[in-house]
Design a protein around this motif. Sequence first.
Motif, PDB file in Angstrom:
ATOM      1  N   PRO A  42       0.838  -1.213   0.000  1.00  0.00           N
ATOM      2  CA  PRO A  42       0.000   0.000   0.000  1.00  0.00           C
ATOM      3  C   PRO A  42       0.867   1.255   0.000  1.00  0.00           C
ATOM      4  O   PRO A  42       1.893   1.307   0.676  1.00  0.00           O
ATOM      5  CB  PRO A  42      -0.811  -0.122   1.297  1.00  0.00           C
ATOM      6  CG  PRO A  42      -0.712  -1.559   1.688  1.00  0.00           C
ATOM      7  CD  PRO A  42       0.613  -2.035   1.203  1.00  0.00           C
ATOM      8  N   MET A  43       0.425   2.267  -0.756  1.00  0.00           N
ATOM      9  CA  MET A  43       1.219   3.476  -0.903  1.00  0.00           C
ATOM     10  C   MET A  43       0.440   4.700  -0.467  1.00  0.00           C
ATOM     11  O   MET A  43      -0.749   4.843  -0.765  1.00  0.00           O
ATOM     12  CB  MET A  43       1.649   3.656  -2.359  1.00  0.00           C
ATOM     13  CG  MET A  43       2.614   2.589  -2.873  1.00  0.00           C
ATOM     14  SD  MET A  43       4.161   2.502  -1.929  1.00  0.00           S
ATOM     15  CE  MET A  43       4.860   4.117  -2.277  1.00  0.00           C
ATOM     16  N   LEU A  44       1.136   5.603   0.227  1.00  0.00           N
ATOM     17  CA  LEU A  44       0.589   6.879   0.673  1.00  0.00           C
ATOM     18  C   LEU A  44       1.332   7.993  -0.051  1.00  0.00           C
ATOM     19  O   LEU A  44       2.559   8.082   0.012  1.00  0.00           O
ATOM     20  CB  LEU A  44       0.777   7.014   2.192  1.00  0.00           C
ATOM     21  CG  LEU A  44       0.551   8.391   2.818  1.00  0.00           C
ATOM     22  CD1 LEU A  44      -0.899   8.831   2.633  1.00  0.00           C
ATOM     23  CD2 LEU A  44       0.904   8.360   4.307  1.00  0.00           C
ATOM     24  N   THR A  70     -10.955   5.317  -8.747  1.00  0.00           N
ATOM     25  CA  THR A  70     -10.636   6.477  -7.915  1.00  0.00           C
ATOM     26  C   THR A  70     -11.848   6.901  -7.109  1.00  0.00           C
ATOM     27  O   THR A  70     -12.963   6.969  -7.625  1.00  0.00           O
ATOM     28  CB  THR A  70     -10.168   7.652  -8.803  1.00  0.00           C
ATOM     29  OG1 THR A  70      -8.979   7.268  -9.498  1.00  0.00           O
ATOM     30  CG2 THR A  70      -9.883   8.889  -7.964  1.00  0.00           C
ATOM     31  N   VAL A  71     -11.615   7.198  -5.830  1.00  0.00           N
ATOM     32  CA  VAL A  71     -12.660   7.704  -4.953  1.00  0.00           C
ATOM     33  C   VAL A  71     -12.203   9.050  -4.402  1.00  0.00           C
ATOM     34  O   VAL A  71     -11.141   9.141  -3.784  1.00  0.00           O
ATOM     35  CB  VAL A  71     -12.940   6.744  -3.770  1.00  0.00           C
ATOM     36  CG1 VAL A  71     -14.040   7.310  -2.869  1.00  0.00           C
ATOM     37  CG2 VAL A  71     -13.310   5.357  -4.271  1.00  0.00           C
ATOM     38  N   SER A  72     -12.977  10.093  -4.659  1.00  0.00           N
ATOM     39  CA  SER A  72     -12.693  11.406  -4.074  1.00  0.00           C
ATOM     40  C   SER A  72     -13.353  11.458  -2.701  1.00  0.00           C
ATOM     41  O   SER A  72     -14.577  11.524  -2.593  1.00  0.00           O
ATOM     42  CB  SER A  72     -13.233  12.516  -4.980  1.00  0.00           C
ATOM     43  OG  SER A  72     -12.578  12.504  -6.227  1.00  0.00           O
ATOM     44  N   CYS A  73     -12.537  11.428  -1.663  1.00  0.00           N
ATOM     45  CA  CYS A  73     -13.070  11.309  -0.307  1.00  0.00           C
ATOM     46  C   CYS A  73     -13.629  12.643   0.187  1.00  0.00           C
ATOM     47  O   CYS A  73     -13.133  13.712  -0.167  1.00  0.00           O
ATOM     48  CB  CYS A  73     -11.979  10.814   0.637  1.00  0.00           C
ATOM     49  SG  CYS A  73     -11.357   9.165   0.226  1.00  0.00           S
ATOM     50  N   ASP A 113      -8.471   9.454  -2.912  1.00  0.00           N
ATOM     51  CA  ASP A 113      -7.904  10.792  -3.016  1.00  0.00           C
ATOM     52  C   ASP A 113      -8.333  11.638  -1.826  1.00  0.00           C
ATOM     53  O   ASP A 113      -9.518  11.713  -1.500  1.00  0.00           O
ATOM     54  CB  ASP A 113      -8.382  11.417  -4.328  1.00  0.00           C
ATOM     55  CG  ASP A 113      -7.723  12.752  -4.611  1.00  0.00           C
ATOM     56  OD1 ASP A 113      -6.666  13.036  -4.027  1.00  0.00           O
ATOM     57  OD2 ASP A 113      -8.277  13.517  -5.421  1.00  0.00           O
ATOM     58  N   GLU A 114      -7.355  12.288  -1.172  1.00  0.00           N
ATOM     59  CA  GLU A 114      -7.602  13.091   0.039  1.00  0.00           C
ATOM     60  C   GLU A 114      -8.341  12.258   1.091  1.00  0.00           C
ATOM     61  O   GLU A 114      -9.412  12.609   1.576  1.00  0.00           O
ATOM     62  CB  GLU A 114      -8.380  14.361  -0.312  1.00  0.00           C
ATOM     63  CG  GLU A 114      -7.626  15.311  -1.214  1.00  0.00           C
ATOM     64  CD  GLU A 114      -6.377  15.905  -0.565  1.00  0.00           C
ATOM     65  OE1 GLU A 114      -6.218  15.770   0.671  1.00  0.00           O
ATOM     66  OE2 GLU A 114      -5.555  16.473  -1.294  1.00  0.00           O
ATOM     67  N   VAL A 155      -3.457   5.769  -1.353  1.00  0.00           N
ATOM     68  CA  VAL A 155      -4.200   6.893  -0.784  1.00  0.00           C
ATOM     69  C   VAL A 155      -3.332   8.141  -0.872  1.00  0.00           C
ATOM     70  O   VAL A 155      -2.108   8.065  -0.985  1.00  0.00           O
ATOM     71  CB  VAL A 155      -4.606   6.631   0.689  1.00  0.00           C
ATOM     72  CG1 VAL A 155      -5.406   5.349   0.806  1.00  0.00           C
ATOM     73  CG2 VAL A 155      -3.391   6.579   1.608  1.00  0.00           C
ATOM     74  N   SER A 156      -3.978   9.311  -0.837  1.00  0.00           N
ATOM     75  CA  SER A 156      -3.232  10.563  -0.868  1.00  0.00           C
ATOM     76  C   SER A 156      -3.848  11.552   0.102  1.00  0.00           C
ATOM     77  O   SER A 156      -5.028  11.443   0.464  1.00  0.00           O
ATOM     78  CB  SER A 156      -3.231  11.163  -2.283  1.00  0.00           C
ATOM     79  OG  SER A 156      -4.512  11.679  -2.615  1.00  0.00           O
ATOM     80  N   TYR A 157      -3.038  12.511   0.495  1.00  0.00           N
ATOM     81  CA  TYR A 157      -3.572  13.645   1.250  1.00  0.00           C
ATOM     82  C   TYR A 157      -2.568  14.790   1.243  1.00  0.00           C
ATOM     83  O   TYR A 157      -1.397  14.610   0.905  1.00  0.00           O
ATOM     84  CB  TYR A 157      -3.966  13.236   2.675  1.00  0.00           C
ATOM     85  CG  TYR A 157      -2.866  13.233   3.717  1.00  0.00           C
ATOM     86  CD1 TYR A 157      -2.868  14.167   4.747  1.00  0.00           C
ATOM     87  CD2 TYR A 157      -1.868  12.269   3.707  1.00  0.00           C
ATOM     88  CE1 TYR A 157      -1.887  14.146   5.727  1.00  0.00           C
ATOM     89  CE2 TYR A 157      -0.891  12.236   4.685  1.00  0.00           C
ATOM     90  CZ  TYR A 157      -0.902  13.185   5.690  1.00  0.00           C
ATOM     91  OH  TYR A 157       0.065  13.163   6.653  1.00  0.00           O
ATOM     92  N   ASN A 158      -3.082  15.956   1.575  1.00  0.00           N
ATOM     93  CA  ASN A 158      -2.277  17.167   1.657  1.00  0.00           C
ATOM     94  C   ASN A 158      -2.028  17.476   3.125  1.00  0.00           C
ATOM     95  O   ASN A 158      -2.939  17.931   3.817  1.00  0.00           O
ATOM     96  CB  ASN A 158      -3.019  18.322   0.974  1.00  0.00           C
ATOM     97  CG  ASN A 158      -2.280  19.648   1.074  1.00  0.00           C
ATOM     98  OD1 ASN A 158      -1.219  19.731   1.678  1.00  0.00           O
ATOM     99  ND2 ASN A 158      -2.846  20.682   0.492  1.00  0.00           N
TER     100      ASN A 158
END
Length: 274
Positions: A42-44, A70-73, A113-114, A155-158
């Motif tokens: 898994p990648m962040l 893709t899921v925009s959270c 995403d986010e 997953v990603s986040y700012n």
Amino acid sequence: MPPSTPMDDADLSGYRIAQEPHYRAQGDEITLFEAAWRTRMPMLLKGPTGCGKTRFVEHMAWRLGRPLITVSCHEDLTAGDLAGRWLLEDDSTHWQDGPLTMAARHGAICYLDEVVEARQDTTVLIHPLADTRRQFTLDRKGEVLTAHPDFMLVVSYNPGYQSLSKDLKTSTRQRFAAIDFDYLAPQQEAEVVATESGVSPDMAQRLVALGERTRRLRGHGLEEGASTRMLIHAGALIAGGIAPTLACRTAITAPLADGEDMRLALSQAIDALL
């Protein structure tokens, strides 16, 4: 209740990326992601808004030949939205997989995403999929789903503007390997802006200089500076015949700032650079 009907990989054809997305590498992220893919680690992805995280995932899905879901959270995203639910149709019920379940069942890359924008009780759902178990329980369906061998979670986040209440829990972070993203170096970013928007290299360089100036205002009147995405929007307007100053006020100043003082400061920067 009747079991859901399994879908083969062909049912994910709509999630495949047919053409290579343009992506300018920042460092070793492509090599790192490919190594992670080989073990389905898994990648962040961490970095500011609009710096290329989503484009990177799209590029890697294309490069690896895998479907991408893709899921925009957001704060109203529920566990049922990710996992799935029973639907009533013609006086009968049938199960519909959510995006996370669909990806896990059929071997797609699932990109949240986010992810910190989702409720914490929702993000906990990914824990058993992001460790050695690679499975999770569909409580509503009474099924323990073991992930397809080709399933990968990204997953990603700012981290730049999240409050403590919206930060990732330690128990979630420790399930991922992480790649840090930032805006490209000016020359590289200008190449991306020119390629994506169609403006001249000289105009792309001016737009990037404007973007850098707005980023220095972060924490001094702006929550975020202009992203690469915003610079591309401005460039596309200019390439479409809009005057550069109007294009930048429309694509950069108006979205970033509401207060008159900050709008004036941004407008003065636009006039000076363009």
